[in-house]
Design an enzyme around this catalytic site. Sequence first.
Site, PDB file in Angstrom:
ATOM      1  CB  SER A 176     -43.054 -38.001 -24.440  1.00 33.55           C
ATOM      2  OG  SER A 176     -41.666 -38.099 -24.566  1.00 33.55           O
ATOM      3  CG  ASP A 222     -38.726 -31.120 -23.709  1.00 35.25           C
ATOM      4  OD1 ASP A 222     -37.794 -31.867 -24.061  1.00 35.25           O
ATOM      5  OD2 ASP A 222     -39.916 -31.447 -23.798  1.00 35.25           O
ATOM      6  CG  HIS A 243     -39.868 -34.327 -21.961  1.00 33.64           C
ATOM      7  ND1 HIS A 243     -40.580 -34.013 -23.089  1.00 33.64           N
ATOM      8  CD2 HIS A 243     -39.929 -35.684 -21.862  1.00 33.64           C
ATOM      9  CE1 HIS A 243     -41.052 -35.108 -23.641  1.00 33.64           C
ATOM     10  NE2 HIS A 243     -40.673 -36.145 -22.909  1.00 33.64           N
TER      11      HIS A 243
END
Length: 343
Positions: A163, A286, A316
């Site tokens: 991320s 996502d 995500h």
Amino acid sequence: MTDAVHPAITDPPVRAHLARLAAQAGTIPSGATDADGDDATRIAELRANPSWVRLPDDQDLESFDLDADGLALRLYRPRAGHRGTLVFAHGGGWVAGDLDNNDALCRALALAAGTQVLSVDYRLAPEHPFPAGLDDIESALRFAASGAEGLIDPALLGVAGHSAGGNLAAALALRARDGRAPGIRVQVLLCPVLDAPDPDRPSYRAHTENLPLTAKGMQWYWGLYLQDAGGGAPVAASLPRPDAAGAAPGGTTGNGAAEVPVEAAPLRAPELAGSAPAVIVAAAVDPLSDEAEEYAARLAASGTPVEFVRREGVPHLFLVFPSTPARDEVLAQIAPAVRAAFA
């Protein structure tokens, strides 16, 4: 109550996990990121996440806490043998996270790839905005390149991140390419942030609610991280999304930003040739999925070897969800490319 899980999340175990969370909270938790109110309260809520724990070592893997001039690190080592070391940056939107929040992912990555993973407790925004976290990851890479007191082979290094940590890893890979950081053999970018939030991207338009990360949440994280585009970082004019040939011509984007540092948005680098081989994972559900795919395409067009995995039906954070096979299946897919980079 209507189903609170986004309809595009079709992976059964992942969907079941999110449904359990929704039943407890009444909605899919997107953290404090979509809330209204005081930023300090929202940040404190994120940082108090009770799911961040250090798992015990077992017969397959051992871990060591280290210190590099005040920078806290954790080294994960497969007991059956290993080759190479990935310097790892955790997720958390640059504003939350520590050595525990991606502990399970680091363990799984180390075992799947047969490599060491050196996780970094980098400084967080908004107290320490861009580029503080990136500088800390570079310091960890330099520590690894020194041999880490005999624990690491300095000739076999890579960077990795999840991320926001994937953003830091990609930016550090550009520093390494340009000779401003120690050389690396691979960059492993797991559901990474690679550009400034762009509400015109299809993946941003499609993912606004009922998800662990939403378009609004990503914009909130970005505003806390990139408070000042200075600091001597390379700056690129705002660039439109790459064309079919993978180029990133000059111009403006729909996100309204006039200038964004390349080290905050690696997708805006004018040239990617000479980058380390890349392994990139995207979750299909996502806001960040489009930019991951774009970055993979640009790297490939530049002549950089790329292993790109797009996992359908997951959002995500799926790589850190408990009790779902999706993470292990994806790590098994990318492990050969990581091992090949360290061969």
